[in-house]
Design a protein around this motif. Structure first.
Motif, mmCIF file in Angstrom:
data_model
loop_
_atom_site.group_PDB
_atom_site.id
_atom_site.type_symbol
_atom_site.label_atom_id
_atom_site.label_comp_id
_atom_site.label_asym_id
_atom_site.label_seq_id
_atom_site.Cartn_x
_atom_site.Cartn_y
_atom_site.Cartn_z
ATOM 1 N N HIS A 61 -0.987 5.854 3.427
ATOM 2 C CA HIS A 61 -1.898 4.955 4.134
ATOM 3 C C HIS A 61 -1.209 4.341 5.354
ATOM 4 N N PHE A 117 -2.657 4.675 9.282
ATOM 5 C CA PHE A 117 -3.108 3.511 10.042
ATOM 6 C C PHE A 117 -2.167 3.205 11.208
ATOM 7 N N PHE A 123 -11.372 1.820 5.053
ATOM 8 C CA PHE A 123 -11.365 0.496 4.441
ATOM 9 C C PHE A 123 -12.516 0.342 3.442
ATOM 10 N N ASP A 140 -2.940 -2.053 4.083
ATOM 11 C CA ASP A 140 -3.580 -1.207 5.095
ATOM 12 C C ASP A 140 -3.790 -1.993 6.393
ATOM 13 N N THR A 189 0.844 -1.194 0.000
ATOM 14 C CA THR A 189 0.000 0.000 0.000
ATOM 15 C C THR A 189 0.877 1.241 0.000
ATOM 16 N N PHE A 207 -10.792 8.099 1.540
ATOM 17 C CA PHE A 207 -9.737 7.857 2.522
ATOM 18 C C PHE A 207 -9.484 9.106 3.357
#
Length: 306
Positions: free
Chosen positions: A99, A103, A143, A161, A95, A279
């Motif tokens: 991101h 996360f 997600f 992710d 990813t 996102f």
């Protein structure tokens, strides 16, 4: 009375620089991944950082505490530290760096839940529970946004992710272990040294085991390793701990969440990563929730004054 003081202009300026550094670390790992495997790079940066911290302790005549009841949680915290960065390195293969940093920075939510369970004086207030709900909702939105794009690389990105989210949970576990064991009373250098040594000891053989040992010594690769080892693993962490000794942790914690914003912006600017609108919404919800969890004391003070 808490001897630590509110933020001044010096602390704010230093925190902005630290957030920029922390947001850039995932970018440099991603940018050099073709020539320098992230797992190997993180192992070597931990080893170099450990040597630098050890030399600093020698200069200060500071002895490492290896007594029973201390080294065991030290090894455990270091193992969680290594696991965090193993997950981060794997996530970067699947990813975007933007991101990953978002996360990864869900860690305070999971740390707050762990400390609520383990320490009576860390019970969560209503505002913090609201922040946790908002943060987890933001993760779900991020997600779900990915699941609706129809991108052919979607399964790979979602897996990356998820690994980054697990990295945040591993970071939270490290925090909880440090807070609820005798490690909390150690000098910052010793706690950091446990983590860096275990990061090197565990990540280096893991890099060999999974075949992530690519090393093509280009100028960019050397620059990235120097940045990761000297600036991130050594200097930035020690400066952060020094700030925590002088300033209120809640105020510093709120500013630290500029890091994911810097990470997303730098990823788009330097790596041409796409920023999806869904996102952004999910990440925004998560970051607001995290600020409510970590900065609730400061927020309550502001509301009382208002």
């Amino acid at each position: 009375m808490d001897p630590r003081k509110p933020l001044d202009s010096l602390a704010i300026g230093v925190m902005l620089v630290l957030c920029l550094i922390w947001g850039l670390q995932q970018i440099t790992l991603k940018a050099t991944a073709v020539d320098f495997s992230p797992t190997l790079q993180l192992a070597l940066r931990s080893g170099i950082g450990a040597v630098l911290v050890g030399l600093l302790m020698m200069a200060r005549r500071e002895r490492m505490n290896l007594s029973s009841g201390v080294w065991q949680p030290g090894v455990l915290a270091g193992s969680c530290f290594a696991l965090e960065f193993l997950l981060v390195s794997e996530a970067l293969h699947h990813t975007t760096a933007g991101h990953v940093v978002v996360f990864l920075y869900t860690a305070p939510v999971f740390a707050a839940l762990g400390l609520h369970w383990k320490l009576p004086n860390e019970r969560l207030a209503l505002l913090q529970w609201l922040g946790i709900a908002l943060a987890l909702g933001g993760v779900a939105v991020a997600f779900l946004q990915g699941a609706q794009t129809g991108d052919s690389d979607l399964p790979r990105m979602l897996w990356g992710d998820f690994l980054a989210l697990l990295g945040g949970i591993a970071w939270a576990a490290t925090t909880v272990i440090i807070r609820v064991t005798p490690l909390s009373s150690l000098p910052a250098t010793q706690t950091l040294l446990y983590q860096l040594v275990m990061g090197f000891v565990l990540l280096l053989p893991m890099a060999a085991l999974i075949g992530h040992t690519t090393f093509n010594p280009t100028p960019l690769v050397w620059a990235s390793l120097a940045f990761q080892a000297v600036i991130v693993s050594f200097a930035s962490f020690l400066i952060w701990f020094a700030l925590l000794r002088r300033y209120l942790a809640s105020r510093l914690g709120v500013l630290s969440f500029l890091t994911p914003l810097f990470g997303v912006v730098l990823g788009a600017w330097l790596l041409d990563e796409r920023i999806e609108s869904g996102f952004v919404v999910g990440a925004g919800m998560a970051l607001v929730g995290i600020v409510l969890v970590s900065g609730h004391g400061w927020i309550r003070t502001v509301l009382r004054r208002a």
